[in-house]
Design an enzyme around this catalytic site. Structure first.
Site, short mmCIF file in Angstrom:
data_model
loop_
_atom_site.label_atom_id
_atom_site.label_comp_id
_atom_site.label_asym_id
_atom_site.label_seq_id
_atom_site.Cartn_x
_atom_site.Cartn_y
_atom_site.Cartn_z
N LEU A 86 0.82 -1.21 0.00
CA LEU A 86 0.00 0.00 0.00
C LEU A 86 0.85 1.26 0.00
O LEU A 86 0.45 2.29 -0.53
CB LEU A 86 -0.91 0.02 1.24
N GLY A 87 2.01 1.20 0.62
CA GLY A 87 2.88 2.37 0.71
C GLY A 87 4.22 1.98 1.30
O GLY A 87 4.43 0.84 1.74
N GLU A 88 5.13 2.93 1.30
CA GLU A 88 6.47 2.66 1.80
C GLU A 88 7.06 3.95 2.36
O GLU A 88 6.82 5.02 1.83
CB GLU A 88 7.37 2.12 0.69
N GLY A 89 7.83 3.82 3.44
CA GLY A 89 8.45 5.01 4.01
C GLY A 89 9.59 4.66 4.92
O GLY A 89 10.17 3.57 4.84
N GLY A 90 9.93 5.60 5.81
CA GLY A 90 11.08 5.42 6.67
C GLY A 90 10.94 4.23 7.60
O GLY A 90 11.93 3.59 7.96
N GLY A 92 9.15 1.40 6.94
CA GLY A 92 9.17 0.19 6.13
C GLY A 92 7.97 0.19 5.20
O GLY A 92 7.42 1.23 4.88
N LYS A 93 7.56 -1.00 4.77
CA LYS A 93 6.44 -1.10 3.84
C LYS A 93 5.15 -1.43 4.59
O LYS A 93 5.17 -2.00 5.68
CB LYS A 93 6.71 -2.19 2.81
N VAL A 94 4.03 -1.07 3.96
CA VAL A 94 2.72 -1.38 4.49
C VAL A 94 1.98 -2.23 3.46
O VAL A 94 1.97 -1.91 2.27
CB VAL A 94 1.92 -0.10 4.80
N ASP A 213 2.22 15.59 14.38
CA ASP A 213 2.49 15.46 12.94
C ASP A 213 1.19 15.49 12.15
O ASP A 213 0.95 14.64 11.29
CB ASP A 213 3.27 14.18 12.65
#
Length: 414
Positions: A86-90, A92-94, A213
């Protein structure tokens, strides 16, 4: 990703997290010693359970979360297959997953979930994982994304959330393509009210919580466009009765972070109110809080748009062209004036989130009908050149195409 500043870690301080850590230690101890021994007892659950009983929210004394086996999450996500991302960021992945209900004779009965999996190379991951369990594991409210459980096995750290069908507010405001439908006025107002309810709950709870945030990518929408705040990795307990603020490392997102926090590291409850004001401006204009592809002098949305928010005539010039003029001008002006109050330079001059919520509810109750626009060229036609979406919330589906979007919120990012 843009330039960063600040530390790569935000260490919890005893004064703000000690009493929460005991609950986490007990919960994670259960996870490591008994592994998944309590799964069969808790196998039947609903992603929506609890909110109906406590429509105004509740805070639990300790996290009340299901402990998942890593093996069962591998099955749910088809071994974390690429097409479930679904997504990726600092962090990790979802991944999108499907949990079959144990003991059910119905085929296809189960729950859609979102699984956030820590990248082993992530520096920020464990502390954010811990903060999510500490805060979101104890908070229950219709306008907060529900954390269903977690997994801690060997080196594997995962968080399991309810799945949000409509994705993020960010994607609806700034996304492009045939799969992205612009939000009509009444839905934008509904989303603003839902997000305000979530923040007001955090700010007025016995253990005051500063979210830290608040931004469009962290506002997720369910199937009926109910807004829910997600991602509590940067949340902090508010100041004690004798203090006005909490001092902490500066972490968050450029364009949304309150000026006093960026300048001094002093975090006020009303620092969240500033971020809410930025999102209100994004809802009105359909423009990003920060976009370096805009002309010089317009990169920072708040600095550029502020002079347009106080008068109806000026406001018309910067309203989102994708509304096609179908919005109630009086209600839009009231919201823009509310945004101005939220964006006050000093925290003490900003309204509380309770006051913000009451104002938005009054605007909704007035039930002013959107007017039919006159055909005219829109002065914001240059918006087509704005940058593509580069930050994504971790819990919502990718909208069209195969592009992988990234989210990151720690340390402060452009």
């Amino acid at each position: 990703m843009g330039n960063c500043w600040g530390s790569t870690a935000d260490n919890p301080t005893p004064s703000t997290t000690a009493h929460l850590n005991s609950g986490l230690s007990q919960a994670t101890s259960n996870a490591t010693t008994s592994r998944c021994s309590n799964i069969s007892a808790n196998s039947h659950f609903s992603a929506a359970s609890g909110d109906e009983v406590y429509p105004h929210g509740q805070i639990l004394p300790t996290p009340n979360l299901r402990i998942f086996c890593f093996a069962e999450l591998k099955v749910a996500t088809k071994n974390f297959r690429a097409d479930t991302v679904l997504g990726e960021g600092g962090f990790g992945k979802v991944f999108k997953g499907w949990l079959e209900e144990k003991g059910s004779s119905k085929s296809g009965s189960g729950t859609v979930i979102a699984v956030k999996k820590l990248n082993s190379e992530s520096l920020q991951g464990f502390q954010e994982w811990q903060a999510e369990v500490n805060f979101l594991g104890r908070l229950s409210h219709p306008n907060l994304v529900k954390l269903l459980g977690y997994c801690w096995e060997d080196q594997e750290l995962l968080l399991i959330y309810e799945f949000m069908q409509k994705g993020s507010l960010e994607n609806h405001l700034f996304g492009r393509g045939s799969t992205v439908q612009p939000l009509p006025w009444d839905v934008r107002l509904k989303v603003a009210i839902g997000a305000a309810r979530g923040l007001a709950f955090l700010h007025t709870s016995d253990k005051q919580v500063i979210y830290r945030d608040f931004k469009a990518s962290n506002i997720l929408l369910d199937g009926s466009y109910t807004a829910k705040i997600s991602d509590f990795g940067l949340a902090k307990l508010g100041p004690s009765a004798s203090q006005s603020h909490v001092t902490t490392r500066v972490m968050g997102t450029y364009g949304y972070a309150a000026p006093e926090y960026v300048a001094t590291g002093h975090l006020y409850v009303k620092s969240d109110v500033y971020g809410f004001g930025v999102v209100l401006v994004e809802i009105l204009t359909g423009l990003r809080a920060l976009d370096t592809n805009r002309p010089t002098g317009r990169h920072n949305l708040v600095d550029w748009i502020k002079p347009y928010l106080s008068e109806r005539r000026k406001l018309k010039q910067i309203m989102d062209s994708r509304l096609e003029g179908k919005y109630p001008s009086k209600a839009a002006l009231h919201i823009s004036q509310l945004a101005l109050k939220c964006l006050a330079a000093e925290p003490k001059h900003r309204p509380s989130m309770k006051e913000v919520l009451e104002t938005l509810e009054r605007i909704e109750a007035a039930n002013e009908k959107p007017r039919e626009p006159r055909i005219r060229s829109h002065p914001m036609a240059h918006r087509q050149g704005q940058s593509p979406m580069i930050h994504r919330s971790p819990l919502h589906p990718r909208q069209g195409g195969s592009q992988t979007y990234q989210y990151q919120h720690s340390p402060l990012v452009r």
